[in-house]
Design an enzyme around this catalytic site. Structure first.
Site, PDB file in Angstrom:
ATOM      1  CB  CYS A   1     -43.183  24.521  13.125  1.00  0.00           C
ATOM      2  SG  CYS A   1     -44.449  25.192  12.060  1.00  0.00           S
TER       3      CYS A   1
ATOM      4  NE  ARG B   1     -37.012  21.612  12.231  1.00  0.00           N
ATOM      5  CZ  ARG B   1     -37.014  20.293  12.089  1.00  0.00           C
ATOM      6  NH1 ARG B   1     -35.932  19.617  12.337  1.00  0.00           N
ATOM      7  NH2 ARG B   1     -38.085  19.656  11.720  1.00  0.00           N
TER       8      ARG B   1
ATOM      9  CD1 TRP C   1     -44.195  26.150   6.913  1.00  0.00           C
ATOM     10  CD2 TRP C   1     -42.232  27.095   6.477  1.00  0.00           C
ATOM     11  NE1 TRP C   1     -43.972  26.019   5.583  1.00  0.00           N
ATOM     12  CE2 TRP C   1     -42.775  26.584   5.281  1.00  0.00           C
ATOM     13  CE3 TRP C   1     -40.994  27.733   6.446  1.00  0.00           C
ATOM     14  CZ2 TRP C   1     -42.123  26.699   4.063  1.00  0.00           C
ATOM     15  CZ3 TRP C   1     -40.342  27.839   5.223  1.00  0.00           C
ATOM     16  CH2 TRP C   1     -40.910  27.330   4.059  1.00  0.00           C
TER      17      TRP C   1
ATOM     18  CG  ASN D   1     -43.436  21.749  15.123  1.00  0.00           C
ATOM     19  OD1 ASN D   1     -43.667  22.922  15.396  1.00  0.00           O
ATOM     20  ND2 ASN D   1     -42.247  21.193  15.290  1.00  0.00           N
ATOM     21  N   GLY D   2     -47.131  20.765  12.653  1.00  0.00           N
ATOM     22  CA  GLY D   2     -48.028  19.859  11.928  1.00  0.00           C
ATOM     23  C   GLY D   2     -49.283  20.591  11.478  1.00  0.00           C
TER      24      GLY D   2
ATOM     25  CD  GLU E   1     -28.507  17.530  -5.542  1.00  0.00           C
ATOM     26  OE1 GLU E   1     -29.714  17.310  -5.706  1.00  0.00           O
ATOM     27  OE2 GLU E   1     -28.064  18.124  -4.536  1.00  0.00           O
TER      28      GLU E   1
ATOM     29  CE  LYS F   1     -28.431  21.460  -3.214  1.00  0.00           C
ATOM     30  NZ  LYS F   1     -28.868  20.091  -3.091  1.00  0.00           N
TER      31      LYS F   1
ATOM     32  CD  GLU G   1     -32.099  23.112  -2.603  1.00  0.00           C
ATOM     33  OE1 GLU G   1     -33.044  23.001  -1.824  1.00  0.00           O
ATOM     34  OE2 GLU G   1     -31.273  22.190  -2.763  1.00  0.00           O
TER      35      GLU G   1
ATOM     36  CG  HIS H   1     -36.111  13.505 -28.697  1.00  0.00           C
ATOM     37  ND1 HIS H   1     -36.452  12.994 -29.928  1.00  0.00           N
ATOM     38  CD2 HIS H   1     -35.036  12.783 -28.275  1.00  0.00           C
ATOM     39  CE1 HIS H   1     -35.648  11.985 -30.228  1.00  0.00           C
ATOM     40  NE2 HIS H   1     -34.767  11.844 -29.243  1.00  0.00           N
TER      41      HIS H   1
ATOM     42  CE  LYS I   1     -30.765  19.975   6.045  1.00  0.00           C
ATOM     43  NZ  LYS I   1     -30.180  19.842   4.688  1.00  0.00           N
TER      44      LYS I   1
HETATM   45  C1  AGP Z   1     -32.074  19.442  -0.790  1.00  0.00           C
HETATM   46  O1  AGP Z   1     -31.205  20.424  -1.183  1.00  0.00           O
HETATM   47  C2  AGP Z   1     -33.429  19.876  -0.510  1.00  0.00           C
HETATM   48  N1  AGP Z   1     -33.489  20.928   0.414  1.00  0.00           N
HETATM   49  C3  AGP Z   1     -34.501  18.813  -0.388  1.00  0.00           C
HETATM   50  O2  AGP Z   1     -34.767  18.411  -1.697  1.00  0.00           O
HETATM   51  C4  AGP Z   1     -34.250  17.567   0.497  1.00  0.00           C
HETATM   52  O3  AGP Z   1     -33.241  16.781  -0.067  1.00  0.00           O
HETATM   53  C5  AGP Z   1     -35.576  16.780   0.616  1.00  0.00           C
HETATM   54  O4  AGP Z   1     -36.546  17.586   1.219  1.00  0.00           O
HETATM   55  C6  AGP Z   1     -35.418  15.482   1.375  1.00  0.00           C
HETATM   56  O5  AGP Z   1     -34.994  15.681   2.697  1.00  0.00           O
HETATM   57  P1  AGP Z   1     -34.498  14.474   3.581  1.00  0.00           P
HETATM   58  O6  AGP Z   1     -33.259  13.944   2.946  1.00  0.00           O
HETATM   59  O7  AGP Z   1     -34.270  15.060   4.933  1.00  0.00           O
HETATM   60  O8  AGP Z   1     -35.592  13.448   3.576  1.00  0.00           O
END
Ligand code: AGP
Length: 606
Positions: free
Chosen positions: A2, A27, A72, A98-99, A481, A485, A488, A504, A601
């Site tokens: 949010c 976000r 959100w 927010n929260g 990673e 990527k 996601e 294994h 985000k």
């Molecule tokens: C990264 O591509 C992701 N969207 C996510 O894993 C992100 O890295 C994670 O939420 C941590 O965010 P931050 O670095 O703002 O703490």
């Protein structure tokens, strides 16, 4: 997640709020709304995009005070009614939040028993009714908000206005960020500086438990016991231009392409060619203290955690201190043993990830020494840590982290060099690492020049139902990673395994329908990795190899060859083709690249 924007000043609030909400779109959200005060509260809220909200706000909505929100959904489905702001029954009080209010059900039942009729399913609406109930008897909106917040269990960043006090906004924070923006005879507030930088770069971050009253001519901040607090404004060095796509089709591609510069910025002023050391003044530790640590524990979430795995490897190799990384989201819940001779390092691009913040707070409660590797200056995690390094990578807008991931790995190389040189890392090895770090920006440019080849490969593999990513030791976090990527942003299922673990179990999955992306650096494990490729090919698996040389066509169908750096630093470069691979797969599959479904985000809730 949010987003919140608030304005009080001489200008028309509507366009400022809408522009701020648009800046917060990255976000992630599902609905948006604004309320403007002018002889009563005028509100519009819609399920959908900020552009839909802008179209729904009538031209007659004029006023110099207002609050806005992107929601959100947590309590109640995305809908016009559940969108924020929420008004009190008499339409005097408006709240954006927010929260999560954890005792919302209990409070709602009590209010309903007293005859309050709720319009939405949200937890937030509880707050507008609670504030409205006390505002008559209290001397100020600030007091009414404070009394209402005393009854709340949970996290919040809120902005509140009162139709009968048309010159002020009250904002408060507990676990969800609120930043004040100081203008010329005008004040702003937002949940993220991105919503403010078009208007001001003078900001003040609220601490948990703090509340602020904003008027056109300034602001006052208060602790939860109503004591006034003194705040020093910070100047942010990000401007509105950082939040444009700069001619790229997506923020993600822009941020991948910026990496030669962002890595150079992370390194700037930090390498010493005389003694082959790193200057990291922000750590706030002298050499004796730096030598006293016997272990390093790294925490972060998602991609930050994977970059922490690269960091742990670098610290073990260069400083010979046992180091490991763990998801902050797990660490905080397992009542960790906090040792005085362990150096803790928290990583976060946003500096606001709730799980990471909570883990840092737990460490601090137990007397742990915590450094932060953070991108956002002045953010909650940066403020909470004892010292650290800023990435200086500029704002990262796309939900998928790329340039912050790379700069974090570079920051770890600096930290490992620093820890190593106060221990046993020789001047010659220090020099080798310094020179390797300096080569990175040019080598990243060379990798970016491979984009046409990687795009073609992305088209070739994008329709696979599932992909395997493998790597050994230094290559394993790169594989993790890369898989993260791809899944996601393209929604293609991807799994990452240590190459050594394939036989294994997961080898059973390998076949023509499940291609493997193999990270194969030219290091001491090259032969072992090539053997693994042979095993995959023998099961009919297709292989895309990312490494430092082309492989025998019997071992790999395709190869992406990246420039070689020092062995310890190679993971930083090997990650970059995987960012381009995921990006082009997502574009080929017509995904919403910058705002993938279900993701936000910065994850400022538990
Ligand atoms: C990264 O591509 C992701 N969207 C996510 O894993 C992100 O890295 C994670 O939420 C941590 O965010 P931050 O670095 O703002 O703490």
């Amino acid at each position: 997640m949010c987003g919140i924007v608030a304005y009080v000043g001489p200008k028309d609030a509507g366009p400022i709020l809408l522009e701020g909400l648009q800046r917060l779109e990255y976000r992630g959200y599902d609905s948006a709304g604004v309320v403007i005060s002018n002889k009563g509260l005028k509100m519009r809220k819609v399920k959908g995009r900020v552009a839909d909200l802008a179209a729904a706000v009538p031209a007659r909505f004029k006023g110099t005070l207002g609050i806005g929100h992107t929601r959100w959904a947590t309590h109640g489905a995305p809908s016009d009614v559940n969108a924020h702001p929420h008004l009190s029954a008499d339409e005097r009080i408006a709240v954006v939040h927010n929260g999560i209010i954890e005792n919302a059900d209990e409070l709602r039942a009590k209010l309903e028993a007293d005859g309050v009729v709720f319009l939405s399913e949200t937890d937030t609406e509880v707050l507008s009714h609670l504030i409205a109930r006390t505002v008559e008897e209290t001397e100020s909106l600030e007091e009414a908000v404070r009394l209402a917040l005393k009854r709340i269990v949970g996290t919040y960043g809120i902005a509140v206005i009162d139709a009968q006090r048309p010159g002020e906004v009250v904002v408060a924070r507990n676990g969800s960020p609120i930043v004040l923006g100081i203008g010329e005879k005008e004040m702003f507030a937002a949940s993220d500086v991105s919503a403010l930088v078009r208007y001001t770069r003078q900001v003040v971050h609220l601490e948990d438990g703090e509340l602020a009253v904003l008027k056109a001519d300034g602001f006052h901040t208060f602790a939860s016991d109503a004591r006034e607090t003194a705040k020093e404004p910070l100047t942010v060095d990000w401007d509105a231009g950082h939040y444009d796509t700069g001619g790229y089709e997506h923020y993600l591609l822009k941020e991948i392409s910026e990496q030669p510069d962002t890595v150079a910025r992370t390194l700037r002023g930090r390498l010493d060619d005389r003694f082959h050391i790193a200057h990291l003044g922000g750590l706030n530790m002298d050499a004796r203290e730096t030598r006293s640590f016997r272990r390093v524990k790294i925490i972060g979430c998602g991609s930050a955690y994977y970059s922490g795995q690269i960091g742990a490897q670098l610290i073990e190799e260069l400083a010979r201190i046992p180091a490991d990384a763990e998801p902050a989201s797990e660490f905080r819940y397992r009542s960790p043993v906090v040792e005085p001779d362990t150096l803790y390092v928290a990583i976060s691009q946003s500096g606001e990830t709730y799980d990471t913040l909570a883990a840092v707070q737990e460490l601090k409660r137990k007397g742990g020494r915590v450094l932060g590797i953070v991108n956002t200056v002045g953010s909650a995690i940066a403020r909470e840590c004892d010292g650290g390094l800023y990435l200086h990578a500029g704002p990262e807008v796309s939900v998928a982290s790329t340039k912050a991931f790379t700069s974090t790995a570079v920051a770890f190389a600096l930290l490992a060099l620093h820890l190593g040189r106060v221990r046993d890392l020789s001047p010659a090895d220090g020099r080798r690492i310094c020179e390797g770090l300096r080569r990175l920006p040019e080598q990243i440019k060379e990798i970016l020049a491979l984009e046409p080849q990687i795009k073609e490969l992305a088209h070739k593999y994008a329709d696979s139902p599932s992909m395997m990513f493998v790597g050994r030791v230094r290559g394993y976090p790169v594989a993790r990673e890369g898989a993260q990527k791809l899944k996601e942003i393209s929604y293609v299922h991807a799994e990452a395994y240590p190459a050594s673990e394939l036989k294994h179990g997961p080898l059973a999955l390998i076949g023509p329908e499940m291609p493997t992306v193999a990270i194969v650096p030219d290091d001491e494990l090259l032969d072992k990795n090539l053997t693994t490729l042979g095993e995959i090919r023998a099961r009919g698996g297709r292989v895309l190899m990312v490494g430092h040389r082309t492989a025998d066509p019997k071992l790999a169908d395709d190869c992406v060859v990246v420039p070689k750096n020092e062995t310890e630093l190679d993971p930083i470069l090997l990650s970059i083709p995987l960012q381009l691979l995921a990006y082009h797969a997502a574009v080929a599959l017509e995904r919403d690249v910058d705002k993938p479904r279900n993701l936000a985000k910065s994850v400022t809730v538990e």
